[in-house]
Design an enzyme around this catalytic site. Structure first.
Site, PDB file in Angstrom:
ATOM      1  N   TYR A 144       0.829  -1.199   0.000  1.00 42.76           N
ATOM      2  CA  TYR A 144       0.000   0.000   0.000  1.00 42.76           C
ATOM      3  C   TYR A 144       0.871   1.259   0.000  1.00 42.76           C
ATOM      4  CZ  TYR A 144      -3.720   3.265   1.341  1.00 42.76           C
ATOM      5  OH  TYR A 144      -4.607   4.316   1.380  1.00 42.76           O
ATOM      6  N   LYS A 148       1.205   3.947  -3.065  1.00 45.55           N
ATOM      7  CA  LYS A 148       0.754   5.324  -2.854  1.00 45.55           C
ATOM      8  C   LYS A 148       1.898   6.312  -3.087  1.00 45.55           C
ATOM      9  CE  LYS A 148      -3.624   4.890  -1.856  1.00 45.55           C
ATOM     10  NZ  LYS A 148      -4.668   5.464  -2.728  1.00 45.55           N
TER      11      LYS A 148
END
Length: 220
Positions: A144, A148
Protein backbone atom coordinates in the site's frame (compact mmCIF):
# COMPACT_ATOMS: atom_id res chain seq x y z
CA UNK A 1 -20.58 26.10 -13.53
CA UNK A 2 -21.93 22.57 -13.68
CA UNK A 3 -19.20 20.04 -14.46
CA UNK A 4 -19.15 16.31 -15.08
CA UNK A 5 -17.23 14.24 -12.54
CA UNK A 6 -16.16 10.60 -12.39
CA UNK A 7 -15.19 8.95 -9.09
CA UNK A 8 -13.57 5.51 -9.09
CA UNK A 9 -14.14 2.95 -6.34
CA UNK A 10 -17.18 4.88 -5.18
CA UNK A 11 -19.80 2.41 -4.00
CA UNK A 12 -18.82 3.02 -0.35
CA UNK A 13 -16.55 5.01 1.94
CA UNK A 14 -14.81 8.18 0.82
CA UNK A 15 -15.76 7.67 -2.82
CA UNK A 16 -19.46 7.36 -2.02
CA UNK A 17 -19.41 10.46 0.18
CA UNK A 18 -17.44 12.37 -2.42
CA UNK A 19 -20.10 11.57 -5.02
CA UNK A 20 -22.66 13.00 -2.60
CA UNK A 21 -20.64 16.18 -2.08
CA UNK A 22 -19.99 16.67 -5.79
CA UNK A 23 -23.71 16.19 -6.44
CA UNK A 24 -24.60 18.68 -3.73
CA UNK A 25 -22.45 21.42 -5.27
CA UNK A 26 -24.27 20.95 -8.57
CA UNK A 27 -22.10 18.66 -10.67
CA UNK A 28 -23.20 15.71 -12.79
CA UNK A 29 -21.64 12.66 -11.15
CA UNK A 30 -20.65 9.25 -12.45
CA UNK A 31 -20.14 6.75 -9.65
CA UNK A 32 -17.96 3.85 -10.72
CA UNK A 33 -17.35 0.49 -9.08
CA UNK A 34 -16.16 -2.98 -10.04
CA UNK A 35 -19.25 -4.72 -8.64
CA UNK A 36 -22.28 -3.67 -10.72
CA UNK A 37 -24.88 -4.60 -8.10
CA UNK A 38 -23.17 -2.65 -5.32
CA UNK A 39 -22.39 0.24 -7.66
CA UNK A 40 -25.91 0.56 -9.03
CA UNK A 41 -27.40 0.42 -5.54
CA UNK A 42 -25.06 3.19 -4.37
CA UNK A 43 -25.75 5.33 -7.44
CA UNK A 44 -29.51 4.90 -7.04
CA UNK A 45 -29.27 5.94 -3.40
CA UNK A 46 -27.51 9.16 -4.37
CA UNK A 47 -29.43 9.80 -7.58
CA UNK A 48 -26.27 9.83 -9.73
CA UNK A 49 -25.10 7.88 -12.79
CA UNK A 50 -23.37 4.50 -12.55
CA UNK A 51 -20.71 2.95 -14.75
CA UNK A 52 -18.89 -0.31 -14.16
CA UNK A 53 -15.13 0.18 -13.99
CA UNK A 54 -12.59 -2.39 -12.83
CA UNK A 55 -9.29 -0.65 -12.13
CA UNK A 56 -7.40 -3.92 -12.54
CA UNK A 57 -8.62 -4.25 -16.14
CA UNK A 58 -7.54 -1.65 -18.74
CA UNK A 59 -10.25 -2.97 -21.06
CA UNK A 60 -12.89 -2.14 -18.47
CA UNK A 61 -11.51 1.40 -18.20
CA UNK A 62 -11.70 1.84 -21.98
CA UNK A 63 -15.27 0.54 -21.96
CA UNK A 64 -16.21 2.96 -19.18
CA UNK A 65 -14.71 5.81 -21.21
CA UNK A 66 -16.94 4.88 -24.15
CA UNK A 67 -20.01 4.92 -21.89
CA UNK A 68 -19.27 8.07 -19.89
CA UNK A 69 -17.62 10.21 -22.55
CA UNK A 70 -15.54 13.24 -21.59
CA UNK A 71 -15.43 14.38 -17.96
CA UNK A 72 -14.19 17.60 -16.38
CA UNK A 73 -13.24 16.09 -13.02
CA UNK A 74 -11.53 12.73 -12.49
CA UNK A 75 -11.12 11.38 -8.96
CA UNK A 76 -8.76 8.40 -8.79
CA UNK A 77 -10.14 7.12 -5.49
CA UNK A 78 -10.25 3.34 -5.90
CA UNK A 79 -7.53 1.40 -4.04
CA UNK A 80 -6.89 -1.76 -2.06
CA UNK A 81 -5.00 -2.23 1.21
CA UNK A 82 -3.04 -5.49 1.33
CA UNK A 83 -1.42 -6.47 4.63
CA UNK A 84 2.17 -7.52 5.17
CA UNK A 85 5.68 -6.09 5.19
CA UNK A 86 8.31 -6.56 2.50
CA UNK A 87 9.12 -10.12 3.52
CA UNK A 88 5.63 -11.37 4.40
CA UNK A 89 3.35 -9.86 1.74
CA UNK A 90 2.46 -12.28 -1.05
CA UNK A 91 3.46 -11.76 -4.63
CA UNK A 92 -0.17 -11.79 -5.72
CA UNK A 93 -0.96 -9.03 -3.23
CA UNK A 94 1.88 -6.90 -4.58
CA UNK A 95 0.72 -7.38 -8.17
CA UNK A 96 -2.91 -6.54 -7.29
CA UNK A 97 -1.81 -3.40 -5.48
CA UNK A 98 0.28 -2.19 -8.41
CA UNK A 99 -2.50 -2.91 -10.92
CA UNK A 100 -5.24 -1.20 -8.93
CA UNK A 101 -3.54 1.52 -6.88
CA UNK A 102 -1.11 2.72 -9.55
CA UNK A 103 -1.77 1.34 -13.02
CA UNK A 104 -5.52 1.89 -12.68
CA UNK A 105 -4.93 5.60 -12.06
CA UNK A 106 -2.50 5.78 -14.99
CA UNK A 107 -5.01 4.22 -17.37
CA UNK A 108 -7.82 6.49 -16.13
CA UNK A 109 -5.72 9.61 -16.65
CA UNK A 110 -4.75 8.44 -20.12
CA UNK A 111 -8.41 7.76 -20.91
CA UNK A 112 -9.88 11.07 -19.76
CA UNK A 113 -7.11 13.69 -19.66
CA UNK A 114 -6.92 14.23 -23.45
CA UNK A 115 -10.47 15.60 -23.44
CA UNK A 116 -9.57 17.95 -20.59
CA UNK A 117 -6.61 19.21 -22.61
CA UNK A 118 -8.80 19.74 -25.68
CA UNK A 119 -11.45 21.68 -23.77
CA UNK A 120 -8.89 23.73 -21.82
CA UNK A 121 -10.11 22.79 -18.32
CA UNK A 122 -9.81 19.80 -16.03
CA UNK A 123 -9.22 18.64 -12.49
CA UNK A 124 -7.57 15.32 -11.62
CA UNK A 125 -7.25 14.21 -8.01
CA UNK A 126 -5.22 11.19 -7.00
CA UNK A 127 -6.44 10.12 -3.57
CA UNK A 128 -3.23 9.32 -1.75
CA UNK A 129 -2.13 8.76 1.85
CA UNK A 130 0.37 9.92 4.42
CA UNK A 131 1.65 6.35 4.23
CA UNK A 132 2.85 7.24 0.73
CA UNK A 133 5.05 10.06 2.03
CA UNK A 134 8.83 9.62 2.19
CA UNK A 135 8.87 12.46 4.71
CA UNK A 136 6.55 10.46 6.96
CA UNK A 137 8.56 7.25 6.63
CA UNK A 138 6.30 5.24 4.26
CA UNK A 139 4.37 3.76 7.16
CA UNK A 140 1.79 1.03 6.83
CA UNK A 141 1.77 -2.21 4.83
CA UNK A 142 4.46 -2.33 2.15
CA UNK A 143 2.33 -2.83 -0.96
CA UNK A 144 0.00 0.00 0.00
CA UNK A 145 2.65 2.54 1.02
CA UNK A 146 4.88 1.88 -1.99
CA UNK A 147 2.03 2.14 -4.49
CA UNK A 148 0.75 5.32 -2.85
CA UNK A 149 4.29 6.78 -3.06
CA UNK A 150 4.25 5.85 -6.75
CA UNK A 151 0.84 7.52 -7.10
CA UNK A 152 2.40 10.68 -5.69
CA UNK A 153 5.16 10.41 -8.29
CA UNK A 154 2.51 9.97 -10.99
CA UNK A 155 0.91 13.21 -9.78
CA UNK A 156 4.13 15.15 -10.33
CA UNK A 157 4.66 13.56 -13.74
CA UNK A 158 1.08 14.27 -14.84
CA UNK A 159 1.24 17.89 -13.71
CA UNK A 160 4.46 18.35 -15.67
CA UNK A 161 2.91 16.81 -18.79
CA UNK A 162 -0.51 18.48 -18.73
CA UNK A 163 -1.14 22.19 -19.37
CA UNK A 164 -1.78 24.39 -16.31
CA UNK A 165 -5.50 24.53 -17.11
CA UNK A 166 -5.66 20.81 -16.29
CA UNK A 167 -4.65 20.54 -12.66
CA UNK A 168 -3.50 17.27 -11.10
CA UNK A 169 -2.91 16.99 -7.37
CA UNK A 170 -2.50 14.23 -4.81
CA UNK A 171 -4.68 14.60 -1.75
CA UNK A 172 -4.55 12.74 1.53
CA UNK A 173 -7.99 12.55 3.15
CA UNK A 174 -6.42 11.55 6.46
CA UNK A 175 -7.21 8.54 8.63
CA UNK A 176 -10.91 8.13 7.89
CA UNK A 177 -13.66 6.00 9.45
CA UNK A 178 -14.24 3.63 6.53
CA UNK A 179 -14.03 -0.13 6.05
CA UNK A 180 -10.36 0.41 5.17
CA UNK A 181 -9.57 2.92 7.91
CA UNK A 182 -11.57 1.22 10.65
CA UNK A 183 -14.02 2.53 13.23
CA UNK A 184 -11.20 3.90 15.40
CA UNK A 185 -10.00 6.37 12.76
CA UNK A 186 -9.72 10.00 13.79
CA UNK A 187 -11.65 11.61 10.92
CA UNK A 188 -15.20 11.28 9.63
CA UNK A 189 -15.93 10.23 6.08
CA UNK A 190 -17.46 13.65 5.45
CA UNK A 191 -14.28 15.46 6.47
CA UNK A 192 -12.06 13.12 4.46
CA UNK A 193 -14.17 13.55 1.35
CA UNK A 194 -14.24 17.33 1.79
CA UNK A 195 -10.42 17.32 1.66
CA UNK A 196 -10.63 15.64 -1.75
CA UNK A 197 -13.48 17.89 -2.94
CA UNK A 198 -11.18 20.88 -2.46
CA UNK A 199 -8.85 19.53 -5.13
CA UNK A 200 -11.72 18.68 -7.45
CA UNK A 201 -13.07 22.22 -7.42
CA UNK A 202 -9.90 24.32 -7.50
CA UNK A 203 -10.17 27.76 -9.10
CA UNK A 204 -8.14 28.63 -12.19
CA UNK A 205 -5.33 30.09 -10.07
CA UNK A 206 -5.12 26.98 -7.90
CA UNK A 207 -2.03 24.77 -7.58
CA UNK A 208 -1.06 21.72 -9.59
CA UNK A 209 1.43 18.93 -8.94
CA UNK A 210 1.19 19.16 -5.15
CA UNK A 211 0.34 16.99 -2.16
CA UNK A 212 -2.38 18.35 0.13
CA UNK A 213 -4.62 17.62 3.09
CA UNK A 214 -7.50 19.93 4.01
CA UNK A 215 -6.32 22.45 1.44
CA UNK A 216 -2.85 22.73 2.98
CA UNK A 217 0.34 21.50 1.33
CA UNK A 218 1.97 18.55 3.12
CA UNK A 219 5.42 17.00 2.72
CA UNK A 220 6.10 14.29 0.19
Amino acid sequence: MKRTALVTGANRGIGFELCRQLRDVGHKVWLSARNPEAGMAAADELGVQFVRLDLADPGSIREARSVVGPVDILINNGAILESGDLLSVTGDAIERSVRINLEGAIHCIRAWAPDMVSQGWGRIVNVSSGWGSFDDGLGGPMAYSVTKAALNALTVSAARTLPPEVKCNAICPGWVQTDMGGAGASRTVERGAASVLWGATLPDFGPTGGFFRDGRRIAW
